[in-house]
Design a protein around this motif. Structure first.
Motif, short mmCIF file in Angstrom:
data_model
loop_
_atom_site.label_atom_id
_atom_site.label_comp_id
_atom_site.label_asym_id
_atom_site.label_seq_id
_atom_site.Cartn_x
_atom_site.Cartn_y
_atom_site.Cartn_z
N SER A 74 52.49 29.76 75.36
CA SER A 74 51.68 30.74 75.94
C SER A 74 52.92 31.08 77.02
O SER A 74 53.87 30.88 77.08
CB SER A 74 50.66 29.73 76.90
OG SER A 74 51.49 28.95 77.87
N ASN A 115 55.54 40.23 73.65
CA ASN A 115 54.88 41.10 74.56
C ASN A 115 54.01 42.36 73.87
O ASN A 115 52.92 42.52 74.24
CB ASN A 115 55.94 41.62 75.55
CG ASN A 115 55.34 42.55 76.55
OD1 ASN A 115 54.50 42.15 77.15
ND2 ASN A 115 55.76 43.82 76.93
N THR A 116 54.68 42.77 72.74
CA THR A 116 53.95 43.68 71.88
C THR A 116 52.43 43.41 71.33
O THR A 116 51.67 43.99 71.64
CB THR A 116 54.86 44.44 70.85
OG1 THR A 116 56.09 45.09 71.65
CG2 THR A 116 54.35 45.33 69.94
N TYR A 117 52.65 42.31 70.77
CA TYR A 117 51.34 41.57 70.12
C TYR A 117 50.62 40.59 70.53
O TYR A 117 49.39 40.45 70.25
CB TYR A 117 52.00 40.96 68.52
CG TYR A 117 52.66 42.02 67.69
CD1 TYR A 117 51.73 43.09 67.00
CD2 TYR A 117 54.00 42.29 67.54
CE1 TYR A 117 52.56 44.02 66.26
CE2 TYR A 117 54.53 43.08 66.88
CZ TYR A 117 53.66 44.11 65.95
OH TYR A 117 54.34 45.13 65.32
N TYR A 118 51.18 39.89 71.65
CA TYR A 118 50.23 38.90 72.52
C TYR A 118 50.04 39.18 74.09
O TYR A 118 49.37 38.48 74.64
CB TYR A 118 50.91 37.79 72.03
CG TYR A 118 51.06 37.28 70.65
CD1 TYR A 118 49.57 36.92 70.05
CD2 TYR A 118 52.05 37.45 69.89
CE1 TYR A 118 49.75 36.64 68.74
CE2 TYR A 118 52.10 37.15 68.62
CZ TYR A 118 50.95 36.73 67.96
OH TYR A 118 50.81 36.44 66.61
N GLY A 119 50.95 40.37 74.54
CA GLY A 119 51.04 40.52 75.87
C GLY A 119 51.74 39.60 76.94
O GLY A 119 51.09 39.73 78.04
N THR A 160 47.54 35.36 63.84
CA THR A 160 47.52 36.80 63.76
C THR A 160 46.55 37.43 64.73
O THR A 160 46.66 38.66 64.87
CB THR A 160 47.26 37.21 62.24
OG1 THR A 160 46.02 36.63 61.98
CG2 THR A 160 48.32 36.79 61.33
N LYS A 181 45.31 38.14 68.41
CA LYS A 181 45.91 37.95 69.82
C LYS A 181 45.14 36.94 70.62
O LYS A 181 44.08 37.02 70.85
CB LYS A 181 45.70 39.62 70.55
CG LYS A 181 46.41 39.68 71.93
CD LYS A 181 46.43 40.85 72.07
CE LYS A 181 47.05 41.14 73.45
NZ LYS A 181 47.19 42.49 74.03
N SER A 182 46.08 36.32 71.43
CA SER A 182 45.56 35.20 72.21
C SER A 182 46.54 34.83 73.18
O SER A 182 47.64 35.12 73.04
CB SER A 182 45.16 33.94 71.36
OG SER A 182 44.89 32.88 72.33
N SER A 183 46.05 34.11 74.34
CA SER A 183 46.99 33.82 75.36
C SER A 183 47.78 32.47 74.97
O SER A 183 48.71 32.20 76.05
CB SER A 183 46.37 33.91 76.94
OG SER A 183 45.39 33.05 76.94
N LEU A 236 48.86 30.28 71.67
CA LEU A 236 49.13 30.42 70.35
C LEU A 236 49.58 29.02 69.89
O LEU A 236 50.64 28.37 70.10
CB LEU A 236 50.22 31.58 70.02
CG LEU A 236 50.35 32.77 70.74
CD1 LEU A 236 51.38 33.59 70.53
CD2 LEU A 236 49.04 33.39 70.17
#
Length: 108
Positions: free
Chosen positions: A7, A31-35, A99, A101-103, A105
């Motif tokens: 996280s 950053n690109t895939y999970y923010g 796969t 997206k979540s805050s 993983l």
């Protein structure tokens, strides 16, 4: 044992500048895939989980080899500092990420 939960609170422990590009690449991916991005620190944090990059004090000239160890509190990556091992370890780690997206993983 349980899963490692990656996280935005997870830290990256790295004391060598040799792997900065690999860590930056991994953070860009997250950053690109999970923010979120992970903070880079030089010492193991007293609380929370972390990913630790270790460079052996020996060079065997196996520049693409790596050892990846995952438990619920930390991920350890051991690879020679001037080779592709750290990058390959991070690619393996990415393959273990969900796969969706979540805050948070979960990594088995």
């Amino acid at each position: 044992t349980g899963n490692f939960v990656l996280s935005s609170n997870t830290k990256i422990v790295a004391s060598s500048s040799l792997i900065k590009n690999d860590i930056d690449w991994f953070n860009d991916y997250l950053n690109t895939y999970y923010g979120f991005r992970l903070q880079i620190v030089e010492k193991i944090p007293s609380g929370g989980n972390y990913i630790q990059f270790q460079i052996p004090d020996w060079e065997a000239d196996y520049k693409e080899n790596y050892h990846l160890d995952i438990d619920e509190k930390h991920i350890s990556i051991l690879a020679e500092g001037n080779g592709a091992g750290n990058f390959y370890a991070l690619q393996t780690l990415i393959q273990l990420l969900p796969t969706i997206k979540s805050s948070q993983l979960s990594i088995p």
